[in-house]
Design a protein around this motif. Structure first.
Motif, PDB file in Angstrom:
ATOM      1  N   MET A   1      -9.284 -42.389  10.070  1.00  0.00           N
ATOM      2  CA  MET A   1     -10.297 -41.992  11.051  1.00  0.00           C
ATOM      3  C   MET A   1     -10.078 -40.549  11.459  1.00  0.00           C
ATOM      4  N   ASN A   2     -11.119 -39.882  11.844  1.00  0.00           N
ATOM      5  CA  ASN A   2     -11.030 -38.490  12.268  1.00  0.00           C
ATOM      6  C   ASN A   2     -10.161 -38.391  13.508  1.00  0.00           C
ATOM      7  N   GLN A   3      -8.893 -37.986  13.343  1.00  0.00           N
ATOM      8  CA  GLN A   3      -7.947 -38.018  14.440  1.00  0.00           C
ATOM      9  C   GLN A   3      -8.268 -37.012  15.537  1.00  0.00           C
ATOM     10  N   ASP A   4      -8.990 -35.935  15.201  1.00  0.00           N
ATOM     11  CA  ASP A   4      -9.321 -34.954  16.228  1.00  0.00           C
ATOM     12  C   ASP A   4     -10.143 -35.561  17.343  1.00  0.00           C
ATOM     13  N   LEU A   5     -10.831 -36.658  17.087  1.00  0.00           N
ATOM     14  CA  LEU A   5     -11.637 -37.296  18.121  1.00  0.00           C
ATOM     15  C   LEU A   5     -10.753 -38.011  19.143  1.00  0.00           C
ATOM     16  N   LEU A   6      -9.492 -38.146  18.850  1.00  0.00           N
ATOM     17  CA  LEU A   6      -8.615 -38.886  19.730  1.00  0.00           C
ATOM     18  C   LEU A   6      -7.878 -37.962  20.687  1.00  0.00           C
ATOM     19  N   GLU A   7      -8.407 -36.761  20.893  1.00  0.00           N
ATOM     20  CA  GLU A   7      -7.779 -35.801  21.779  1.00  0.00           C
ATOM     21  C   GLU A   7      -8.381 -35.869  23.171  1.00  0.00           C
ATOM     22  N   THR A   8      -7.686 -35.278  24.117  1.00  0.00           N
ATOM     23  CA  THR A   8      -8.289 -35.007  25.406  1.00  0.00           C
ATOM     24  C   THR A   8      -9.224 -33.829  25.244  1.00  0.00           C
ATOM     25  N   PRO A   9     -10.209 -33.641  26.148  1.00  0.00           N
ATOM     26  CA  PRO A   9     -11.156 -32.557  25.994  1.00  0.00           C
ATOM     27  C   PRO A   9     -10.519 -31.176  25.982  1.00  0.00           C
TER      28      PRO A   9
ATOM     29  N   LEU B   1     -19.513 -44.378  21.936  1.00  0.00           N
ATOM     30  CA  LEU B   1     -20.377 -45.546  22.148  1.00  0.00           C
ATOM     31  C   LEU B   1     -21.835 -45.119  22.260  1.00  0.00           C
ATOM     32  N   LEU B   2     -22.094 -44.021  22.974  1.00  0.00           N
ATOM     33  CA  LEU B   2     -23.475 -43.560  23.102  1.00  0.00           C
ATOM     34  C   LEU B   2     -24.051 -43.187  21.738  1.00  0.00           C
ATOM     35  N   VAL B   3     -23.282 -42.459  20.936  1.00  0.00           N
ATOM     36  CA  VAL B   3     -23.752 -42.072  19.607  1.00  0.00           C
ATOM     37  C   VAL B   3     -24.027 -43.309  18.758  1.00  0.00           C
ATOM     38  N   TYR B   4     -23.119 -44.273  18.806  1.00  0.00           N
ATOM     39  CA  TYR B   4     -23.290 -45.492  18.008  1.00  0.00           C
ATOM     40  C   TYR B   4     -24.538 -46.263  18.429  1.00  0.00           C
ATOM     41  N   THR B   5     -24.728 -46.436  19.734  1.00  0.00           N
ATOM     42  CA  THR B   5     -25.886 -47.198  20.204  1.00  0.00           C
ATOM     43  C   THR B   5     -27.195 -46.446  19.938  1.00  0.00           C
ATOM     44  N   LEU B   6     -27.146 -45.125  19.965  1.00  0.00           N
ATOM     45  CA  LEU B   6     -28.343 -44.344  19.649  1.00  0.00           C
ATOM     46  C   LEU B   6     -28.727 -44.477  18.180  1.00  0.00           C
ATOM     47  N   ILE B   7     -27.728 -44.481  17.309  1.00  0.00           N
ATOM     48  CA  ILE B   7     -28.006 -44.654  15.879  1.00  0.00           C
ATOM     49  C   ILE B   7     -28.704 -45.995  15.650  1.00  0.00           C
ATOM     50  N   GLU B   8     -28.185 -47.042  16.283  1.00  0.00           N
ATOM     51  CA  GLU B   8     -28.818 -48.361  16.169  1.00  0.00           C
ATOM     52  C   GLU B   8     -30.213 -48.362  16.782  1.00  0.00           C
ATOM     53  N   HIS B   9     -30.347 -47.719  17.921  1.00  0.00           N
ATOM     54  CA  HIS B   9     -31.625 -47.681  18.635  1.00  0.00           C
ATOM     55  C   HIS B   9     -32.723 -47.059  17.782  1.00  0.00           C
ATOM     56  N   TRP B  10     -32.445 -45.888  17.206  1.00  0.00           N
ATOM     57  CA  TRP B  10     -33.478 -45.202  16.416  1.00  0.00           C
ATOM     58  C   TRP B  10     -33.745 -45.923  15.104  1.00  0.00           C
TER      59      TRP B  10
ATOM     60  N   SER C   1     -22.605 -30.562  16.943  1.00  0.00           N
ATOM     61  CA  SER C   1     -21.203 -30.929  17.150  1.00  0.00           C
ATOM     62  C   SER C   1     -21.013 -32.439  17.246  1.00  0.00           C
ATOM     63  N   CYS C   2     -22.079 -33.185  17.522  1.00  0.00           N
ATOM     64  CA  CYS C   2     -21.995 -34.656  17.556  1.00  0.00           C
ATOM     65  C   CYS C   2     -21.661 -35.240  16.189  1.00  0.00           C
ATOM     66  N   TYR C   3     -21.767 -34.440  15.134  1.00  0.00           N
ATOM     67  CA  TYR C   3     -21.370 -34.933  13.817  1.00  0.00           C
ATOM     68  C   TYR C   3     -19.902 -35.352  13.801  1.00  0.00           C
ATOM     69  N   ARG C   4     -19.100 -34.801  14.698  1.00  0.00           N
ATOM     70  CA  ARG C   4     -17.703 -35.247  14.765  1.00  0.00           C
ATOM     71  C   ARG C   4     -17.644 -36.742  15.076  1.00  0.00           C
ATOM     72  N   TYR C   5     -18.510 -37.204  15.946  1.00  0.00           N
ATOM     73  CA  TYR C   5     -18.549 -38.616  16.301  1.00  0.00           C
ATOM     74  C   TYR C   5     -19.290 -39.438  15.255  1.00  0.00           C
TER      75      TYR C   5
ATOM     76  N   ASP D   1     -19.322 -38.821  12.067  1.00  0.00           N
ATOM     77  CA  ASP D   1     -18.361 -38.995  10.975  1.00  0.00           C
ATOM     78  C   ASP D   1     -17.395 -40.124  11.278  1.00  0.00           C
ATOM     79  N   ALA D   2     -16.913 -40.172  12.520  1.00  0.00           N
ATOM     80  CA  ALA D   2     -15.962 -41.226  12.906  1.00  0.00           C
ATOM     81  C   ALA D   2     -16.614 -42.602  12.842  1.00  0.00           C
ATOM     82  N   VAL D   3     -17.869 -42.696  13.317  1.00  0.00           N
ATOM     83  CA  VAL D   3     -18.594 -43.966  13.266  1.00  0.00           C
ATOM     84  C   VAL D   3     -18.766 -44.419  11.819  1.00  0.00           C
ATOM     85  N   MET D   4     -19.120 -43.472  10.941  1.00  0.00           N
ATOM     86  CA  MET D   4     -19.320 -43.809   9.533  1.00  0.00           C
ATOM     87  C   MET D   4     -18.016 -44.250   8.881  1.00  0.00           C
ATOM     88  N   GLU D   5     -16.910 -43.590   9.242  1.00  0.00           N
ATOM     89  CA  GLU D   5     -15.615 -43.963   8.694  1.00  0.00           C
ATOM     90  C   GLU D   5     -15.235 -45.379   9.128  1.00  0.00           C
TER      91      GLU D   5
END
Length: 209
Positions: free
Chosen positions: A1-9, A104-113, A182-186, A188-192
């Motif tokens: 999984m894209n480990q960079d997503l597991l950082e603090t902001p 979670l928002l990105v994932y639910t939006l993908i399903e929504h659309w 920049s949401c592609y970071r998320y 990519d993680a969802v797809m992985e």
């Protein structure tokens, strides 16, 4: 999984015993936006074309900025899909609260659309996120949103989308938001995660045969 997503902001500097001198000559006088660029990237912000002046300077002097920040202990990442950010060397096993909410928002939006017959990735960036969309998302996914302390459609706007805007993942336009590349970071993680889940299912099916 894209480990960079597991950082603090925010981004911490790599520990270096000595300053690493840049490998190329850098004319700092041409890098007029160096201070705001550094401050934004240090805060965990993702610079996109929505921040046109900063983005153009990073794009024009990409090599120079890479070398400059490397000498200071940071890794500047340029994603070909149109954004810059600092990659932190320190990751944790679990996602931060902010990252979980954005994912979670990105994932639910993908399903929504997708459910509405759109190309989900295209709609993710083309369709505005307003109060009605947030209400539909919350009503359909109330159980999972409550698990991350999002208890209303208004919370999606105020606790997730506004935070995304502060980190360079979304742009606020009046009472609406639009997601940025920049949401592609998320994504990519969802797809992985989806691919890993499919592989596990396939392995389980083969083992059962």
């Amino acid at each position: 999984m894209n480990q960079d997503l597991l950082e603090t902001p925010s981004v911490e500097r790599e520990s270096t015993d000595t300053f690493t001198r840049p490998a190329i000559n850098i004319d700092l006088s041409k890098m007029r936006s160096m201070t705001p660029i550094y401050q934004k990237l240090m805060s965990g912000f993702h610079i996109t074309e929505a921040n046109l002046t900063l983005w153009q300077e990073l794009d024009q002097f990409n090599v120079e900025y890479e070398q400059l920040f490397k000498g200071l202990g940071y890794t500047l990442i340029k994603d070909a899909r149109g954004y810059f950010y600092f990659s932190s060397p320190d990751t944790t096993v679990t996602m931060t609260k902010t990252s979980r909410r954005i994912a979670l928002l990105v994932y639910t939006l993908i399903e929504h659309w997708a459910d509405k017959g759109y190309d989900p990735i295209g709609a993710l960036f083309d369709q505005p996120l307003n109060k009605d969309v947030c209400r539909q998302l919350y009503d359909k996914n109330i159980n999972v949103f409550e698990q991350i302390d999002i208890n209303s459609a208004a919370d999606i706007q105020n606790e997730i989308l506004k935070r995304m805007a502060r980190l360079g993942f979304a742009k606020e336009q009046g009472k609406e938001h639009r997601l940025l590349p920049s949401c592609y970071r998320y994504i990519d993680a969802v797809m992985e995660l989806s691919d890993a889940y499919k592989q596990d299912e396939q392995a389980t099916f083969e083992d059962a045969e």
